[in-house]
Scaffold this motif. Structure first.
Motif, short mmCIF file in Angstrom:
data_model
loop_
_atom_site.label_atom_id
_atom_site.label_comp_id
_atom_site.label_asym_id
_atom_site.label_seq_id
_atom_site.Cartn_x
_atom_site.Cartn_y
_atom_site.Cartn_z
N LEU A 32 0.81 -1.22 0.00
CA LEU A 32 0.00 0.00 0.00
C LEU A 32 0.85 1.27 0.00
CD1 LEU A 32 -2.78 1.52 0.82
CD2 LEU A 32 -2.03 1.08 3.16
N ARG A 33 0.29 2.31 -0.65
CA ARG A 33 0.83 3.67 -0.55
C ARG A 33 -0.34 4.60 -0.24
NH1 ARG A 33 4.50 0.84 -0.70
NH2 ARG A 33 6.40 0.97 -1.91
N LYS A 34 -0.14 5.52 0.71
CA LYS A 34 -1.13 6.53 1.06
C LYS A 34 -0.50 7.90 0.92
CE LYS A 34 -3.68 3.91 4.61
NZ LYS A 34 -5.04 3.92 4.11
N ASN A 35 -1.30 8.88 0.50
CA ASN A 35 -0.87 10.28 0.45
C ASN A 35 -1.90 11.15 1.16
OD1 ASN A 35 0.55 9.96 -2.80
ND2 ASN A 35 1.66 10.36 -0.94
N LEU A 36 -1.40 12.10 1.92
CA LEU A 36 -2.27 13.10 2.54
C LEU A 36 -2.92 13.93 1.45
CD1 LEU A 36 -3.23 14.75 5.03
CD2 LEU A 36 -1.09 16.05 4.82
N TRP A 37 -4.22 14.10 1.54
CA TRP A 37 -4.94 14.92 0.57
C TRP A 37 -5.34 16.24 1.21
CZ3 TRP A 37 -5.21 14.43 -4.46
CH2 TRP A 37 -6.15 15.15 -5.17
N ALA A 38 -5.92 16.18 2.42
CA ALA A 38 -6.35 17.39 3.12
C ALA A 38 -6.50 17.07 4.60
CB ALA A 38 -7.67 17.91 2.56
N PHE A 39 -6.57 18.11 5.43
CA PHE A 39 -6.76 17.90 6.87
C PHE A 39 -7.43 19.13 7.46
CE2 PHE A 39 -2.86 20.17 6.41
CZ PHE A 39 -2.86 21.08 7.45
N ASP A 40 -8.08 18.94 8.60
CA ASP A 40 -8.70 20.04 9.32
C ASP A 40 -9.04 19.55 10.72
OD1 ASP A 40 -9.91 22.56 9.83
OD2 ASP A 40 -11.86 21.73 9.33
N ASP A 41 -8.48 20.15 11.73
CA ASP A 41 -8.77 19.86 13.12
C ASP A 41 -8.56 18.38 13.43
OD1 ASP A 41 -9.51 20.55 15.76
OD2 ASP A 41 -11.57 19.91 15.36
N ARG A 55 -9.79 15.78 11.41
CA ARG A 55 -10.13 15.00 10.21
C ARG A 55 -8.99 15.05 9.21
NH1 ARG A 55 -16.24 17.26 9.79
NH2 ARG A 55 -17.09 15.90 11.41
N ILE A 56 -8.84 13.92 8.50
CA ILE A 56 -7.81 13.81 7.46
C ILE A 56 -8.45 13.11 6.25
CG2 ILE A 56 -5.61 12.75 6.81
CD1 ILE A 56 -4.75 12.94 9.74
N ALA A 57 -8.16 13.60 5.07
CA ALA A 57 -8.55 12.95 3.82
C ALA A 57 -7.29 12.40 3.16
CB ALA A 57 -9.25 13.94 2.88
N VAL A 58 -7.40 11.18 2.67
CA VAL A 58 -6.26 10.45 2.11
C VAL A 58 -6.64 9.87 0.76
CG1 VAL A 58 -4.82 8.39 2.49
CG2 VAL A 58 -5.44 9.83 4.42
N ARG A 59 -5.68 9.84 -0.14
CA ARG A 59 -5.84 9.03 -1.36
C ARG A 59 -4.82 7.92 -1.29
NH1 ARG A 59 -3.18 10.05 -6.32
NH2 ARG A 59 -1.29 11.27 -6.00
N PHE A 60 -5.14 6.78 -1.88
CA PHE A 60 -4.24 5.64 -1.76
C PHE A 60 -4.33 4.76 -2.99
CE2 PHE A 60 -8.24 4.30 0.15
CZ PHE A 60 -8.46 3.06 -0.44
N GLN A 61 -3.29 3.95 -3.14
CA GLN A 61 -3.25 2.87 -4.12
C GLN A 61 -2.60 1.68 -3.44
OE1 GLN A 61 -1.28 3.99 -7.78
NE2 GLN A 61 -2.31 5.97 -7.82
N TYR A 62 -3.11 0.50 -3.73
CA TYR A 62 -2.43 -0.70 -3.26
C TYR A 62 -2.52 -1.77 -4.32
CZ TYR A 62 -7.00 -2.52 -1.50
OH TYR A 62 -8.30 -2.96 -1.36
N GLU A 63 -1.58 -2.69 -4.27
CA GLU A 63 -1.53 -3.81 -5.22
C GLU A 63 -1.57 -5.11 -4.47
OE1 GLU A 63 0.96 -1.37 -8.63
OE2 GLU A 63 1.94 -3.03 -7.61
N TRP A 64 -2.15 -6.10 -5.13
CA TRP A 64 -2.31 -7.42 -4.53
C TRP A 64 -2.66 -8.39 -5.65
CZ3 TRP A 64 -7.37 -9.49 -4.86
CH2 TRP A 64 -8.35 -8.59 -5.28
N HIS A 65 -2.57 -9.66 -5.34
CA HIS A 65 -3.03 -10.65 -6.32
C HIS A 65 -4.01 -11.59 -5.64
CE1 HIS A 65 -0.61 -14.15 -4.97
NE2 HIS A 65 0.31 -13.23 -4.65
N ASP A 66 -4.87 -12.17 -6.47
CA ASP A 66 -5.84 -13.12 -5.95
C ASP A 66 -5.25 -14.53 -5.99
OD1 ASP A 66 -6.17 -14.04 -8.64
OD2 ASP A 66 -7.88 -12.71 -8.95
N ALA A 67 -6.01 -15.50 -5.53
CA ALA A 67 -5.53 -16.89 -5.45
C ALA A 67 -5.22 -17.46 -6.83
CB ALA A 67 -6.56 -17.76 -4.73
N TYR A 91 -7.52 1.57 -6.23
CA TYR A 91 -7.43 3.01 -6.08
C TYR A 91 -8.52 3.47 -5.13
CZ TYR A 91 -4.86 2.90 -10.53
OH TYR A 91 -3.96 2.65 -11.52
N GLY A 92 -8.20 4.41 -4.25
CA GLY A 92 -9.25 4.86 -3.36
C GLY A 92 -8.97 6.15 -2.64
N ASN A 93 -10.01 6.58 -1.93
CA ASN A 93 -9.99 7.75 -1.08
C ASN A 93 -10.57 7.35 0.26
OD1 ASN A 93 -9.30 9.80 -3.19
ND2 ASN A 93 -11.18 8.97 -4.05
N GLU A 94 -10.02 7.92 1.32
CA GLU A 94 -10.52 7.68 2.66
C GLU A 94 -10.77 9.00 3.36
OE1 GLU A 94 -8.47 3.72 4.39
OE2 GLU A 94 -7.09 5.37 3.96
#
Length: 153
Positions: free
Chosen positions: A74-83, A85-97, A105-108
């Motif tokens: 996984l990799r995460k990057n800070l997107w925004a923050f306030d008091d 709260r934090i917003a993050v964007r991320f990417q991670y890689e994986w393989h299935d069975a 790809y995502g946002n948190e």
């Protein structure tokens, strides 16, 4: 005894970035116990289409996740923050069975209590099939890359 998970809110740019890197490091352990310890006992999540409440459900979710998402990195990057709260964007890689590699790809959106534990997590995630040759995330982030933004793809 009250649990504390520094840095504590209110966040500034440096403490928010430290919180994001700490989360990335914890998730890259692929240890449900390590990750769950960063959340309040009654933390609420939305992860994709799943709604999760409390550490027991978080532990069960993470166990299922890493049983399915093999060699997760996984990799995460800070997107925004306030008091608190934090917003993050991320990417991670994986393989299935079956050996198919995926990049997710995502946002948190995160909300923390006064002790620095995450009380709320909302994650929107999309998966894209990739060839193994197209991977760029291979294990935990090297120290020299910490804080570095990653490309959209």
């Amino acid at each position: 005894m009250t649990e504390h998970r520094p840095p504590l809110p209110p966040f500034d740019r440096d403490s928010a970035a430290q919180k994001v890197q700490g989360a990335e490091d914890a998730w890259n352990t692929r240890s449900p116990q390590t990750v769950a310890a960063a959340y309040t006992v009654d933390s609420v999540w939305r992860n994709r289409d799943e709604f999760i409440t409390g550490r027991d459900e978080i532990l069960a979710f993470l166990t299922r996740k890493w049983d399915r998402e093999l060699d997760y990195a996984l990799r995460k990057n800070l997107w925004a923050f306030d008091d608190n709260r934090i917003a993050v964007r991320f990417q991670y890689e994986w393989h299935d069975a079956g050996g198919q590699w995926w990049r997710s790809y995502g946002n948190e959106l995160w909300e923390f209590d006064a002790q620095g534990l995450m009380a709320r997590r909302e994650a929107s995630i999309n998966d894209v099939a990739i060839a193994e040759a197209d991977r760029w995330i291979r294990g935990p982030r090297p120290a020299e890359d910490r804080g570095r933004e990653f490309d959209l793809r």
